[in-house]
Design a protein around this motif. Structure first.
Motif, PDB file in Angstrom:
ATOM      1  N   MET A 170       0.829  -1.208   0.000  1.00 52.17           N
ATOM      2  CA  MET A 170       0.000   0.000   0.000  1.00 52.17           C
ATOM      3  C   MET A 170       0.863   1.257   0.000  1.00 52.17           C
ATOM      4  SD  MET A 170      -3.251  -0.909   2.479  1.00 52.17           S
ATOM      5  CE  MET A 170      -2.275  -1.458   3.869  1.00 52.17           C
ATOM      6  N   GLY A 171       1.907   1.237   0.822  1.00 52.29           N
ATOM      7  CA  GLY A 171       2.774   2.407   0.917  1.00 52.29           C
ATOM      8  C   GLY A 171       3.531   2.695  -0.363  1.00 52.29           C
ATOM      9  N   ILE A 172       3.830   1.650  -1.127  1.00 43.99           N
ATOM     10  CA  ILE A 172       4.582   1.829  -2.362  1.00 43.99           C
ATOM     11  C   ILE A 172       3.668   2.191  -3.530  1.00 43.99           C
ATOM     12  CG2 ILE A 172       5.995   0.630  -4.081  1.00 43.99           C
ATOM     13  CD1 ILE A 172       7.138  -1.041  -1.749  1.00 43.99           C
ATOM     14  N   LEU A 173       2.552   1.482  -3.650  1.00 42.38           N
ATOM     15  CA  LEU A 173       1.708   1.636  -4.839  1.00 42.38           C
ATOM     16  C   LEU A 173       0.714   2.789  -4.752  1.00 42.38           C
ATOM     17  CD1 LEU A 173       0.895  -2.045  -5.891  1.00 42.38           C
ATOM     18  CD2 LEU A 173       2.688  -0.525  -6.726  1.00 42.38           C
ATOM     19  N   MET A 174       0.212   3.101  -3.546  1.00 44.90           N
ATOM     20  CA  MET A 174      -0.812   4.148  -3.451  1.00 44.90           C
ATOM     21  C   MET A 174      -0.317   5.489  -4.000  1.00 44.90           C
ATOM     22  SD  MET A 174      -4.019   4.170  -2.358  1.00 44.90           S
ATOM     23  CE  MET A 174      -4.262   3.119  -0.934  1.00 44.90           C
ATOM     24  N   PRO A 175       0.892   5.942  -3.630  1.00 43.75           N
ATOM     25  CA  PRO A 175       1.365   7.222  -4.184  1.00 43.75           C
ATOM     26  C   PRO A 175       1.626   7.174  -5.689  1.00 43.75           C
ATOM     27  CG  PRO A 175       2.562   6.649  -2.180  1.00 43.75           C
ATOM     28  CD  PRO A 175       1.812   5.428  -2.595  1.00 43.75           C
ATOM     29  N   LEU A 176       1.721   5.963  -6.256  1.00 46.02           N
ATOM     30  CA  LEU A 176       1.936   5.836  -7.699  1.00 46.02           C
ATOM     31  C   LEU A 176       0.624   5.724  -8.461  1.00 46.02           C
ATOM     32  CD1 LEU A 176       4.845   3.207  -7.688  1.00 46.02           C
ATOM     33  CD2 LEU A 176       5.052   5.671  -7.966  1.00 46.02           C
ATOM     34  N   VAL A 177      -0.293   4.945  -7.922  1.00 48.81           N
ATOM     35  CA  VAL A 177      -1.509   4.595  -8.649  1.00 48.81           C
ATOM     36  C   VAL A 177      -2.537   5.721  -8.645  1.00 48.81           C
ATOM     37  CG1 VAL A 177      -3.525   3.078  -8.585  1.00 48.81           C
ATOM     38  CG2 VAL A 177      -1.231   2.118  -8.373  1.00 48.81           C
ATOM     39  N   VAL A 178      -2.776   6.349  -7.488  1.00 41.81           N
ATOM     40  CA  VAL A 178      -3.822   7.368  -7.400  1.00 41.81           C
ATOM     41  C   VAL A 178      -3.527   8.568  -8.305  1.00 41.81           C
ATOM     42  CG1 VAL A 178      -5.044   8.941  -5.853  1.00 41.81           C
ATOM     43  CG2 VAL A 178      -4.517   6.619  -5.104  1.00 41.81           C
ATOM     44  N   PRO A 179      -2.312   9.155  -8.283  1.00 44.90           N
ATOM     45  CA  PRO A 179      -2.023  10.235  -9.244  1.00 44.90           C
ATOM     46  C   PRO A 179      -2.115   9.767 -10.688  1.00 44.90           C
ATOM     47  CG  PRO A 179      -0.412  10.236  -7.470  1.00 44.90           C
ATOM     48  CD  PRO A 179      -1.189   8.960  -7.340  1.00 44.90           C
ATOM     49  N   LEU A 180      -1.742   8.488 -10.926  1.00 42.17           N
ATOM     50  CA  LEU A 180      -1.840   7.946 -12.284  1.00 42.17           C
ATOM     51  C   LEU A 180      -3.292   7.921 -12.744  1.00 42.17           C
ATOM     52  CD1 LEU A 180      -0.494   6.550 -14.718  1.00 42.17           C
ATOM     53  CD2 LEU A 180      -0.798   4.370 -13.514  1.00 42.17           C
ATOM     54  N   ALA A 181      -4.191   7.492 -11.870  1.00 42.11           N
ATOM     55  CA  ALA A 181      -5.616   7.476 -12.203  1.00 42.11           C
ATOM     56  C   ALA A 181      -6.142   8.883 -12.469  1.00 42.11           C
ATOM     57  CB  ALA A 181      -6.407   6.821 -11.066  1.00 42.11           C
ATOM     58  N   TRP A 182      -5.687   9.837 -11.670  1.00 44.66           N
ATOM     59  CA  TRP A 182      -6.101  11.233 -11.841  1.00 44.66           C
ATOM     60  C   TRP A 182      -5.632  11.782 -13.189  1.00 44.66           C
ATOM     61  CZ3 TRP A 182      -9.244  14.857 -10.206  1.00 44.66           C
ATOM     62  CH2 TRP A 182      -8.923  16.218 -10.336  1.00 44.66           C
ATOM     63  N   GLU A 183      -4.382  11.513 -13.541  1.00 44.86           N
ATOM     64  CA  GLU A 183      -3.823  12.017 -14.794  1.00 44.86           C
ATOM     65  C   GLU A 183      -4.476  11.343 -15.996  1.00 44.86           C
ATOM     66  OE1 GLU A 183      -1.861  14.473 -15.319  1.00 44.86           O
ATOM     67  OE2 GLU A 183      -1.626  14.922 -13.179  1.00 44.86           O
ATOM     68  N   ILE A 184      -4.679  10.026 -15.905  1.00 48.25           N
ATOM     69  CA  ILE A 184      -5.298   9.316 -17.030  1.00 48.25           C
ATOM     70  C   ILE A 184      -6.729   9.802 -17.240  1.00 48.25           C
ATOM     71  CG2 ILE A 184      -6.156   7.054 -17.773  1.00 48.25           C
ATOM     72  CD1 ILE A 184      -3.712   5.781 -16.615  1.00 48.25           C
ATOM     73  N   GLY A 185      -7.445   9.990 -16.125  1.00 49.56           N
ATOM     74  CA  GLY A 185      -8.822  10.478 -16.238  1.00 49.56           C
ATOM     75  C   GLY A 185      -8.898  11.841 -16.878  1.00 49.56           C
ATOM     76  N   ASN A 186      -8.004  12.740 -16.476  1.00 47.87           N
ATOM     77  CA  ASN A 186      -8.003  14.099 -17.030  1.00 47.87           C
ATOM     78  C   ASN A 186      -7.552  14.115 -18.496  1.00 47.87           C
ATOM     79  OD1 ASN A 186      -8.868  15.232 -14.631  1.00 47.87           O
ATOM     80  ND2 ASN A 186      -6.785  15.531 -13.859  1.00 47.87           N
ATOM     81  N   SER A 187      -6.490  13.359 -18.796  1.00 46.43           N
ATOM     82  CA  SER A 187      -5.958  13.370 -20.164  1.00 46.43           C
ATOM     83  C   SER A 187      -6.904  12.686 -21.146  1.00 46.43           C
ATOM     84  CB  SER A 187      -4.593  12.670 -20.199  1.00 46.43           C
ATOM     85  OG  SER A 187      -4.702  11.329 -19.790  1.00 46.43           O
ATOM     86  N   SER A 188      -7.756  11.774 -20.645  1.00 46.70           N
ATOM     87  CA  SER A 188      -8.699  11.063 -21.518  1.00 46.70           C
ATOM     88  C   SER A 188      -9.995  11.831 -21.697  1.00 46.70           C
ATOM     89  CB  SER A 188      -9.000   9.665 -20.944  1.00 46.70           C
ATOM     90  OG  SER A 188      -7.820   8.917 -20.813  1.00 46.70           O
ATOM     91  N   GLY A 189     -10.122  12.967 -21.026  1.00 47.59           N
ATOM     92  CA  GLY A 189     -11.329  13.776 -21.161  1.00 47.59           C
ATOM     93  C   GLY A 189     -12.537  13.205 -20.453  1.00 47.59           C
ATOM     94  N   LEU A 190     -12.305  12.379 -19.433  1.00 45.03           N
ATOM     95  CA  LEU A 190     -13.423  11.794 -18.694  1.00 45.03           C
ATOM     96  C   LEU A 190     -14.062  12.838 -17.789  1.00 45.03           C
ATOM     97  CD1 LEU A 190     -11.875   8.358 -17.656  1.00 45.03           C
ATOM     98  CD2 LEU A 190     -13.316   8.869 -19.635  1.00 45.03           C
TER      99      LEU A 190
END
Length: 577
Positions: free
Chosen positions: A441-461
């Protein structure tokens, strides 16, 4: 003798292969390093997955957990060094001085070790003073079947909801005498304990996990300047998507209620029935005449002599969280509390109360009380050795950037709607390889959540869709971490479950694995259904329950103990099903 030599030859051959592979890794590592330096990120190499794979493989195949863990640590120490021929020998000692010693010296780890010993001491006292037998006597008035015993064990996991370690130790030690009497296999007890510890702590609104999880989410949000939702609110909104935790809890209750088992768990149950007439199979001495004689000789006192120390443990830990935490709201207190201190205070206070009650009622004298305490602690030693080595191996996976390597392998496969499903799978693999749900959790959470935010924004969702993906990703990390933790033989909670129930560790892993994998597969399908197929989560859960019931009744069986009695003799075991 021949088997021992075969084992030694295979082990030495494996070690040689590891070091040969590692010696050939510098070029690959160097290539990655040059790319990583440009992006200012740590280097990763495929060799980073070797140490956990070595430990897991040897543990499962040869059933030598301590040896397997040390080989994994030795392999990791070599890969973390200069990869020279001389390093093959120096890394042997580095594994001890730089990793195993540090794992023991860590304040948090030492707190868990002491807490485990305190719990063992308390249990040893209430066992010898007759309190545990009094509890069993009180419970058995209402619990007379295997189904009742399994349901009570599962439901006790909800009582000690605030911490997975405390849950495992209290429920496992308290219920073991009863489940032994009901002829419920140790493997089944270990599963019931393990499967209701972390999942409940993960979804409980107040637990020692909440502070850590909210902290991980807050770290991720620090990389998302335009995202302003409170971390605790993100956790709360992510709960409906934590399919693995909720489906595991449902699976445990349904399989306990049905009285059925399948796969390796069914084999363990049949072995227990056969052990009645084949003493060599009675590995836990459940049918030994000596055990019956010991039970007759042992003291039986009022159930309150066990209940009070256990309640003191539970509420002492909760009180410790309140004392060490700050804030006006419960979640604020939990977020800032020192869970390690709380566990130590609760464990120590419960043992003191157990000693005081024993001596004040003259149930045991001072010498016998201390002997019971030491005997209880002694039962924890073997498991604690495994736990320390597992921590050391986990530290090596962090140093070798195992999680980063796994992320780089699967990174290109991610897209907005499939992202949570992939994260769930990736989190499970990472937790399985590292043996640490919190580390994952400590390793992946800081990687995955911003990734989801960026993908959502860049995909126009849309705003709501992007937030739903973020919530699903948060729960994917949490659920996947627990899933991998349940499957991994080097997981601390899996090891503690084996300790608390006094079940062979490899047997616990082998029997829990099929159940965990089924729930994990259902959870991935549920995540796909919600995000990809747009099925509401409140529809997914009833469908999941139907699938779980279908699996249990399709593959599960209720074996008749009489079928395993010697031919020509009337069965001596009365079916409790």
């Amino acid at each position: 003798m021949k088997q021992k030599w075969s084992f030694l030859v295979l082990a030495l051959g494996l070690i040689a292969c590891i070091f040969i592979l590692g010696a050939g890794a510098p070029e690959a590592a160097g290539t990655i390093q040059s790319t990583a330096e440009q992006s200012q990120s740590p280097s990763v190499s495929w060799t980073s997955i070797l140490p956990p794979l070595v430990a897991i493989g040897i543990a499962l195949v040869f059933r030598q957990v301590l040896f397997a863990l040390f080989l994994g640590i030795w392999c990791g120490a070599f890969l973390a060094g200069d990869l020279s021929f001389f390093s093959v020998f120096t890394s042997f000692f580095t594994a001890l001085s730089d990793y195993i010693l540090d794992a023991t010296a860590d304040a948090g780890h030492m707190s868990i070790i002491i807490f485990t010993l305190l719990i063992g001491g308390m249990v040893g006292i209430i066992t010898d003073n007759g309190g545990t037998r009094g509890v069993i006597r009180a419970i058995t008035r209402y619990v007379r079947t295997k189904v009742h015993g399994q349901l009570i064990t599962a439901l006790m996991g909800f009582i000690v909801f605030f911490d997975d370690y405390a849950n495992t130790m209290v429920v496992g030690n308290t219920m073991r005498p009863l489940t032994d009497k009901l002829r419920i296999s140790r493997a089944k007890l270990a599963y019931l304990v393990d499967a209701t510890a972390a999942p409940i702590a993960t979804v409980a609104l107040v637990s020692t996990w909440i502070g850590a999880m909210v902290g991980f989410i807050a770290d991720a949000e620090a990389k998302m300047p335009e995202f302003n939702e409170a971390a605790y609110s993100v956790f709360f909104n992510s709960l409906p998507y934590n399919f693995y935790a909720f489906f595991t809890i449902l699976f445990v209750i349904l399989i306990a209620w049905s009285g059925r088992d399948f796969a390796t768990m069914l084999k363990a149950r049949i072995t227990l029935y056969k052990a009645k007439h084949e003493p060599e199979l009675d590995r836990y001495n459940l049918y030994k005449e000596k055990i019956r004689e010991d039970e007759i000789k042992k003291t039986e006192s009022h159930w309150i002599n066990a209940a009070v120390p256990i309640f003191v443990l539970v509420f002492g830990c909760i009180g410790g969280l309140v004392v060490t935490g700050d804030g006006s709201k419960i979640q604020e207190i939990i977020e800032t509390a020192d869970s390690y201190k709380a566990l130590l205070w609760g464990g120590f206070l419960s043992m003191v109360v157990a000693i005081a009650m024993t001596l004040s009622q003259r149930l045991l004298d001072v010498e016998d009380t201390l002997k019971g305490m030491m005997d209880g602690m002694h039962t924890m030693f073997d498991g604690l050795l495994i736990l320390v080595l597992a921590w050391a191996l986990s530290a090596i996976t962090v140093e070798l950037n195992t999680a980063d390597y796994l992320m780089s392998v699967f990174g290109d496969l991610l897209n907005p709607y499939w992202l949570p499903s992939m994260v769930l799978f990736l989190s499970a693999i990472t937790a399985f390889a590292t043996g640490s749900s919190w580390g994952t959790m400590g390793i992946l959470m800081p990687l995955v959540v911003p990734l989801a935010w960026e993908i959502g924004n860049s995909s126009g969702l849309g705003f709501e869709v992007t937030h739903e993906i973020i919530y699903a990703c948060v729960s994917a990390v949490l659920g996947g971490s627990v899933w991998g933790d349940h499957c991994s033989p080097i997981s601390d909670t899996t090891i503690l479950s084996s300790i608390a129930t006094q079940c062979d560790h490899v047997e616990h892993v082998n029997t829990q694995l099929p159940y965990a994998m089924i729930v994990g597969a259902i959870s991935i399908l549920a995540m796909v259904g919600v995000l990809v197929l747009s099925i509401p989560w409140w529809v997914i859960y009833p469908l999941g329950v139907v699938v779980i019931i279908a699996v249990i009744f399709k593959f599960g069986k209720i074996p008749d103990p009489e079928e395993y009695a010697p031919e020509g003799k009337e069965a001596a075991i009365t079916s409790l099903d």
